[in-house]
Structure formats: structure tokens, C-alpha cells
Design an enzyme around this catalytic site. Structure first.
Site: not given
Length: 376
Positions: A203, A206, A217, A137, A99
């Protein structure tokens, strides 16, 4: 070990001279590491059984590429039922997504991925549009943090990777740790989120929860059509080009080289893994033809496996990126410029870890070759 044991794979090789995709059976004999190839169209032996030390059983799984006598072969299917039964459960692929908050730590995280035994088979720094973020998402739509997740994932570049490994989905989830970095710090302090995460939104990384989700994905970030997907992050201004060579990728040096570039004060504004063929490489290296004695070997090295192209922002007024790379010969570099990339990571003049743009005026042209021409 069974002396007669052999594994068979269907492989493809792009023949640049004929502009054809040729298909073969590749036979591998684990007892002595020998290989054999059969031409499927003409039904004849293409390569007689011969020892080949550079290919190992762990390299042989669907989706991987191996190089045999300068030919880069793409493993597309099992060649018989025995091979399928014996080897089908060995390797799995999943998405590893860094991210925006993880991009400055990309080198460290990629180093962790390599040390954990994963193989990176695709990699691209990209910017997600709002639509791409909402598609990604979609399962979080009803969650309280949904809008914050969308805003954050589109706030800067991300780095998407397809990684391969045994039980990859579960092993990657273990490596990254719980979604909440505070919980990770307490219960799983060695995980990636414990080391680099801030909160449940920031965080760092992923990982999909299941094989099916991983496939969905991966298709979003790396469409099977070969085109489309999120755009790269190349700026095409004030830039120079760096290519991390196949030998350095296979030796697990990608993360360490990225760390060294960052710590030297250079910004990596675009990054992508490419599988080049002989025609592409000869075109890219054309300026060296007839000038550099090792031209043929240079070409062979660059298409021997995946390389990673970088767009480097040349913002450092006191030091050029070429100075950081050092002399082309690593032995000379180790004597004269011991802190340079080639001195630290290079092996010889051909496998010298990185290519860098020689002339400032060629920087943009080389960046455009990878991030505009090859990608399209």
C-alpha cells in the site's frame, strides 16, 4: 500587528574556522522581517537588527535550519517563554515511509508531500534488515499479515523521510488514506494509497498513528545519536553523482527533478539528504577552486540549506547523465538544450538546480564522498 513583537530562538552554528559549535539568540521581528543575533557565550550583540527578506516566520520552528548571511543556523530551542507559548503548537514532525512498491513513484509522492505544505527535513533511501523490520512492525506481531509485511518491507529499498508541518501526524495520515487501497479508491480517491497502492501489504506508504509512535519510528530510521540506523543503498559500481541543490529543494522541485531523471531512463540507486558545512563543500568542490570564477558563490549555495545527493546508475549507453543535466548556465541550456534539467529547473549559473560529475572517472569518487565519507 504589535510593532514591538519579537520571537526569540536559541540557534547553533558550526564555525568551520575555529572548529567550534557556537550558540546564539536569534531574534525575529515580524513587523518588518528583521533579525538580530546575540552571542550567548560572550554576552554581546553579534548582528545588529537588520531586515532580512529570506527568513520568514513560517521558517522558524524547532529542528529547522535557516541561513542568514551565509551562516546555516540550527534552531534548537525557544529563547523565551513568550515565543514558546505563541509558537510551540505550530509545527510537528512525523515519519513518511515509502515502501518498496512506492520507490518507482518517489518523485510523484514527494511532489504531493511538498504541495500539501510539508517540509522534508530528513530523507534517506535504505535497506531494512530483518531485525530492523521486526522492530518496526513489533505492534503487528499478532496480525495475520505479519510475515508478509516483514517479507515485503525487506524485499527492496525504502525511502524514509522526516516531514514537518502543522498537525503533521494527522495531516499525513489524511493524505495517505486508508490502509486498504481498495477502500481508499472508493472513499478517498485523491489519497496516495488510492493512486499508487495495490493491497493491504503493498500500500505504498506508511504513517504513524500518534505523536509518540512517530517519535519512536523516527528514532529507528534516523537515530538521534547521528550514527547507526538502516544502511544506505549505494552500489558504488557503474555510477555517477548528482546533487540537487538547496535552492531547488526550497522551491519544492525535488519531486519534479526525480521524475525527470526517471523518465529519461536513469536508475537512482541511492538517495540521501545532507546538510553540508563550508569545509565539506570546499573539499567537495576543490577541483573548481581557481578555475571557476564563481567558486565562492558555488560554495555558499551548496551549504545554504539541505541538498539531496543521488547515486545514478550509468546504464544508458546512448546518453550520459551529464547530457541530461545540460550546460552549467541555464540561459544557455534553454537555448541549446531546452529539455535538460538545468534548462527546466535552473535559475542562473550558481542556482542551476543540479550538480553532476564532470568526468566519468570522478563519478565513483563523488558518490563515495557522500555515501561513505559524509554519512559516516
Amino acid at each position: 500587528m504589535n510593532v514591538a513583537e519579537r520571537y526569540v530562538f536559541v540557534v547553533e552554528w558550526y564555525d568551520p574556522n575555529a572548529s567550534l559549535l557556537r550558540r546564539y539568540d536569534l531574534l525575529y521581528y515580524p513587523v518588518d522581517g528583521s533579525v538580530e543575533m546575540h552571542d550567548l557565550k560572550n554576552h554581546r550583540v553579534f548582528l545588529k537588527r537588520t531586515p532580512y527578506e529570506s527568513v520568514h516566520l513560517q521558517d522558524l520552528f524547532i529542528g529547522n535550519r535557516v541561513t542568514i548571511f551565509s551562516r546555516q543556523l540550527h534552531l534548537i530551542d525557544y529563547g523565551d517563554q513568550y515565543t514558546a507559548r505563541q509558537l510551540c503548537n505550530r509545527k510537528e514532525k512525523t515519519l513518511a515511509l515509502l515502501k518498496p512498491d512506492a520507490v518507482p513513484h518517489a518523485g510523484e509522492i514527494i511532489d504531493i508531500i511538498n504541495k500539501a505544505g510539508f517540509k522534508i527535513s530528513k530523507l534517506k533511501m535504505m535497506m531494512l534488515s530483518r531485525k530492523e523490520a521486526t522492530d518496526f512492525y513489533v505492534d503487528h506481531l499478532s496480525k495475520p499479515l505479519y510475515n508478509e509485511l516483514i517479507q515485503f518491507i525487506t524485499s527492496g529499498p525504502v525511502i524514509a523521510m522526516e516531514i514537518l508541518g502543522n498537525d503533521a501526524v494527522n495531516e499525513w495520515k489524511k493524505l495517505i488514506g486508508p490502509a486498504n487501497p481498495c477502500v481508499a479508491c472508493t472513499d478517498f480517491p485523491e489519497t496516495i494509497r488510492a493512486k499508487f497502492g495495490t493491497d493491504s501489504v503493498r500500500n505504498t506508504v506508511h504513517g504513524p498513528d500518534s505523536f509518540a509512535t512517530a517519535a519512536k519510528e523516527l528514532e529507528l530510521f534516523f537515530p538521534s545519536s547521528g550514527s547507526g540506523g538502516p544502511v544506505n543503498t549505494a552500489k558504488f559500481t557503474n555510477c555517477t553523482c548528482c546533487i540537487i541543490k538547496p535552492h531547488a529543494i526550497s522551491e519544492g522541485l525535488l519531486g519534479k527533478i526525480l521524475i525527470a531523471i526517471r523518465d529519461a531512463g536513469f536508475e537512482i540507486s541511492a538517495m540521501q539528504m545532507f546538510y553540508m558545512d563550508q569545509v565539506n563543500v570546499e573539499e567537495f568542490y576543490e577541483v573548481y577552486k581557481g578555475v571557476v570564477a564563481e567558486f565562492s558563490d558555488m560554495v555558499t549555495e551548496l551549504y545554504s540549506g539541505p541538498c539531496v545527493a543521488l547515486e545514478i546508475q550509468q546504464n544508458n549507453t546512448t546518453k550520459t547523465f551529464r547530457e541530461l543535466c545540460g550546460p552549467a548556465d541555464p540561459e544557455i541550456a534553454r537555448h541549446l538544450r531546452p529539455g535538460t534539467l538545468r534548462a527546466i529547473f535552473g535559475k542562473n549559473r550558481i542556482q542551476n538546480a543540479v550538480h553532476c560529475t564532470d568526468l566519468p572517472e570522478d563519478g565513483l569518487l563523488e558518490v563515495q564522498y557522500f555515501f561513505k565519507i559524509l554519512e559516516n
